[in-house]
Design a protein around this motif. Structure first.
Motif, PDB file in Angstrom:
ATOM      1  N   THR A 139      29.780 -29.786 -39.782  1.00 41.98           N
ATOM      2  CA  THR A 139      28.667 -29.879 -38.843  1.00 41.98           C
ATOM      3  C   THR A 139      29.153 -30.500 -37.544  1.00 41.98           C
ATOM      4  O   THR A 139      29.890 -31.490 -37.557  1.00 41.98           O
ATOM      5  N   SER A 140      28.735 -29.921 -36.418  1.00 38.25           N
ATOM      6  CA  SER A 140      29.118 -30.451 -35.108  1.00 38.25           C
ATOM      7  C   SER A 140      27.896 -30.474 -34.197  1.00 38.25           C
ATOM      8  O   SER A 140      26.916 -29.748 -34.408  1.00 38.25           O
ATOM      9  N   LEU A 141      27.960 -31.320 -33.178  1.00 40.57           N
ATOM     10  CA  LEU A 141      26.862 -31.490 -32.247  1.00 40.57           C
ATOM     11  C   LEU A 141      26.933 -30.460 -31.128  1.00 40.57           C
ATOM     12  O   LEU A 141      27.976 -30.245 -30.524  1.00 40.57           O
ATOM     13  N   VAL A 142      25.788 -29.817 -30.852  1.00 40.98           N
ATOM     14  CA  VAL A 142      25.670 -28.910 -29.720  1.00 40.98           C
ATOM     15  C   VAL A 142      24.911 -29.569 -28.583  1.00 40.98           C
ATOM     16  O   VAL A 142      25.313 -29.511 -27.430  1.00 40.98           O
ATOM     17  N   ARG A 143      23.819 -30.240 -28.923  1.00 46.69           N
ATOM     18  CA  ARG A 143      22.971 -30.826 -27.884  1.00 46.69           C
ATOM     19  C   ARG A 143      22.145 -31.974 -28.454  1.00 46.69           C
ATOM     20  O   ARG A 143      21.814 -31.982 -29.638  1.00 46.69           O
ATOM     21  N   ARG A 144      21.831 -32.915 -27.614  1.00 49.45           N
ATOM     22  CA  ARG A 144      20.896 -33.977 -27.968  1.00 49.45           C
ATOM     23  C   ARG A 144      19.767 -33.941 -26.948  1.00 49.45           C
ATOM     24  O   ARG A 144      19.906 -34.377 -25.816  1.00 49.45           O
ATOM     25  N   GLU A 145      18.625 -33.400 -27.372  1.00 48.37           N
ATOM     26  CA  GLU A 145      17.490 -33.245 -26.466  1.00 48.37           C
ATOM     27  C   GLU A 145      16.710 -34.555 -26.349  1.00 48.37           C
ATOM     28  O   GLU A 145      16.884 -35.485 -27.140  1.00 48.37           O
ATOM     29  N   ALA A 146      15.813 -34.590 -25.350  1.00 44.48           N
ATOM     30  CA  ALA A 146      15.046 -35.802 -25.094  1.00 44.48           C
ATOM     31  C   ALA A 146      13.946 -36.025 -26.122  1.00 44.48           C
ATOM     32  O   ALA A 146      13.474 -37.145 -26.299  1.00 44.48           O
ATOM     33  N   SER A 147      13.508 -34.952 -26.810  1.00 46.91           N
ATOM     34  CA  SER A 147      12.465 -35.077 -27.831  1.00 46.91           C
ATOM     35  C   SER A 147      12.724 -34.031 -28.911  1.00 46.91           C
ATOM     36  O   SER A 147      13.742 -33.321 -28.878  1.00 46.91           O
ATOM     37  N   GLY A 148      11.812 -33.932 -29.885  1.00 54.80           N
ATOM     38  CA  GLY A 148      12.007 -33.040 -31.010  1.00 54.80           C
ATOM     39  C   GLY A 148      12.160 -31.589 -30.602  1.00 54.80           C
ATOM     40  O   GLY A 148      11.489 -31.102 -29.683  1.00 54.80           O
ATOM     41  N   VAL A 149      13.039 -30.865 -31.297  1.00 54.55           N
ATOM     42  CA  VAL A 149      13.301 -29.455 -31.017  1.00 54.55           C
ATOM     43  C   VAL A 149      12.362 -28.615 -31.874  1.00 54.55           C
ATOM     44  O   VAL A 149      12.435 -28.631 -33.095  1.00 54.55           O
TER      45      VAL A 149
END
Length: 512
Positions: A285-295
């Motif tokens: 598992t790898s990180l693509v994005r960290r958004e400001a709120s729930g996806v």
């Protein structure tokens, strides 16, 4: 699959089919071609089998409905729980053998859709729809409103050929069906919370599920067991997608699958704001994005070079997928290569005492006032610095709404003549049939509130000294249909001067 056709599901219990004009791709869509009312509660998910033109819809009414888009007719209905494991006819009697069908097969193309109903517990009811035209419609309408109770359904997936249909329920179960014959294939247990997302390999051997229990599971459908669990998320997993897949099938030319249609990589998004990539070959598992709120939703085009994500602010953003795997702990920048701006959904409302304006608050903490009579909307300037967003339905949110209401409201006594609803994320107004023409009051009492400065002052055009009596319901309908009347007025006869005298041309009716 038709690239100019879009299917949508909504909280209004409807499944709509939209036709996108070829000359207007990217510019908008026309009116809905079809409106399918097969559910009696929110419709939460869709899947499509392009080789057979079968559309699957499911929702909170605990049923999965299979419809033929070409015939615009329901094929099957799958209530997930309840009933016996024996095959039953429409009257509750045992059905005849031979695929679970009762009686001879339909003979015409229009009747080929009338096959039966599914049940998640093993029940199969053939001939749910009658073969005669009027009886079919009436029986179908009755069944659409009388489905059995059971766990709500939040995810479905289906192969292109409709050889396998999988649904995930709030009871933590995965159920497999053959939608061609109506036979139940299997059920899988392993998740401990609601299953929110499903991806199915084209060969029907691998299924990936995402759940509110914070895990993404990989299932070997041949062995009927879970072969791996990804634990990257810190909160509920809300969305799941594979490259080139939309509504549960793989686009032609997509390289998201390996030989035999096996999945190679899937992407997930969760309440924690993380967008993760899961390599099914290396089980990493790898990180693509960290958004400001729930996806809330994600989509991945063929090639998996980028990920489209949608969060609470209703904007859709495109993010590039890193070429090298990034650890989940690594922070990611908040910029996006492309952002499609949306309209934030409404989360709260209050009707002002003048019974003409409605105070609304959206998910981004923007307040506005809608004028029901004119359809005008005025934003209330936000304070500086901007307030922090509060979760809808909490005591803090109620206090914020009450403070703004006290700020803009002017106490006055006006009868109730309409109701409001924001279930679709926008403001819907429903006139009270018995009282909409009884709301008569002084013009000064129902004058619009001036919100330019965020205060509750009456607009300058109303001096508050009294005036004519206003019927709010009549005024609203007159303003609503005024433009329609002008647009539908017949064109003046050619050859005369009547058209010029009225300011209209002779080529046709004038647009509002």
């Amino acid at each position: 699959a038709d690239p100019c056709r879009i299917v949508s599901a909504s909280n209004d219990n409807l499944v709509k089919v939209w036709q996108v004009g070829e000359e207007r791709l990217g510019a908008g869509v026309s009116a809905a071609v079809l409106s399918l009312r097969y559910h009696v509660d929110y419709v939460t998910c869709l899947a499509y089998a392009p080789q057979r033109a079968l559309l699957v819809s499911a929702g909170l009414d605990a049923r999965v409905v299979v419809a033929d888009l070409k015939a615009a007719t329901r094929v099957l209905t799958l209530p997930v729980e309840g009933g016996s494991s024996d095959s039953l006819s429409g009257s509750g009697k045992p059905a005849s053998s031979g695929g679970g069908r009762a009686g001879p097969p339909p003979s015409t193309a229009a009747q080929r859709c009338a096959v039966g109903q599914f049940s998640g517990s093993g029940q199969y009811i053939p001939q749910l729809l009658q073969t005669s035209g009027s009886q079919a419609l009436s029986r179908g309408a009755e069944d659409a409103g009388s489905g059995p109770s059971g766990p709500s359904i939040w995810s479905v997936a289906m192969t292109r050929s409709a050889s396998l249909l999988v649904c995930g329920t709030a009871s933590c179960l995965l159920r497999g069906w053959d939608p061609r014959s109506g036979s139940r294939l299997w059920k899988l247990q392993g998740h401990t919370d609601n299953i929110r997302g499903l991806v199915l390999s084209e060969d029907g051997t691998v299924c990936v599920s995402a759940s509110a229990d914070r895990t993404v599971r990989v299932w070997d459908l041949g062995m009927r067991r879970c072969v791996h669990v990804f634990h990257g998320h810190q909160d509920s997993v809300w969305a799941l997608a594979a490259a080139g897949r939309s509504c549960g099938y793989t686009s032609q030319g997509s390289d998201a699958t390996g030989s035999g249609g096996a999945l190679g990589e899937v992407f997930s998004g969760g309440r924690d704001g993380l967008v993760l990539a899961h390599d099914l070959r290396k089980m990493q598992t790898s990180l693509v994005r960290r958004e400001a709120s729930g996806v809330h939703a994600i989509a991945v085009p063929g090639g998996a070079s980028c990920v489209w994500s949608s969060i609470a602010d209703s904007h859709v953003r495109r993010h590039a997928v890193p070429l090298t795997a990034a650890p989940i702990e690594m922070p990611s920048a908040m910029d996006a290569s492309i952002t499609i701006v949306g309209t934030p959904r409404l989360v709260d409302y209050k009707v002002l005492d003048n019974k003409r304006q409605v105070l609304v608050r959206d998910v981004c903490e923007q307040f506005a006032i809608w004028d029901v009579a004119t359809g005008a909307c005025v934003d209330i300037p936000q304070p500086t610095p901007a307030r922090e967003p509060v979760a809808p339905g909490t005591k803090a949110a109620e206090e914020v709404m009450n403070k703004m209401f006290a700020r803009v409201n002017r106490p006055v006594s006006v009868p109730n003549w309409f109701t409001c609803d924001i279930a679709l994320g926008s403001l819907s107004v429903f006139l009270d049939v018995d009282n909409c023409f009884k709301a008569e009051c002084d013009e000064a009492d129902v004058a619009p509130v001036d919100v330019a400065s965020g205060g509750g002052r009456v607009s300058p055009d109303s001096d508050g000294a009294g005036g004519a009596v206003v019927n709010l319901g009549l005024q609203t309908l007159r303003l609503l249909f005024e433009g329609w009347v002008r647009a539908s007025a017949p064109a003046p006869a050619s050859g005369g001067n009547g058209g010029a005298a009225n300011g209209r041309g002779t080529s046709g009716p004038r647009r509002p």
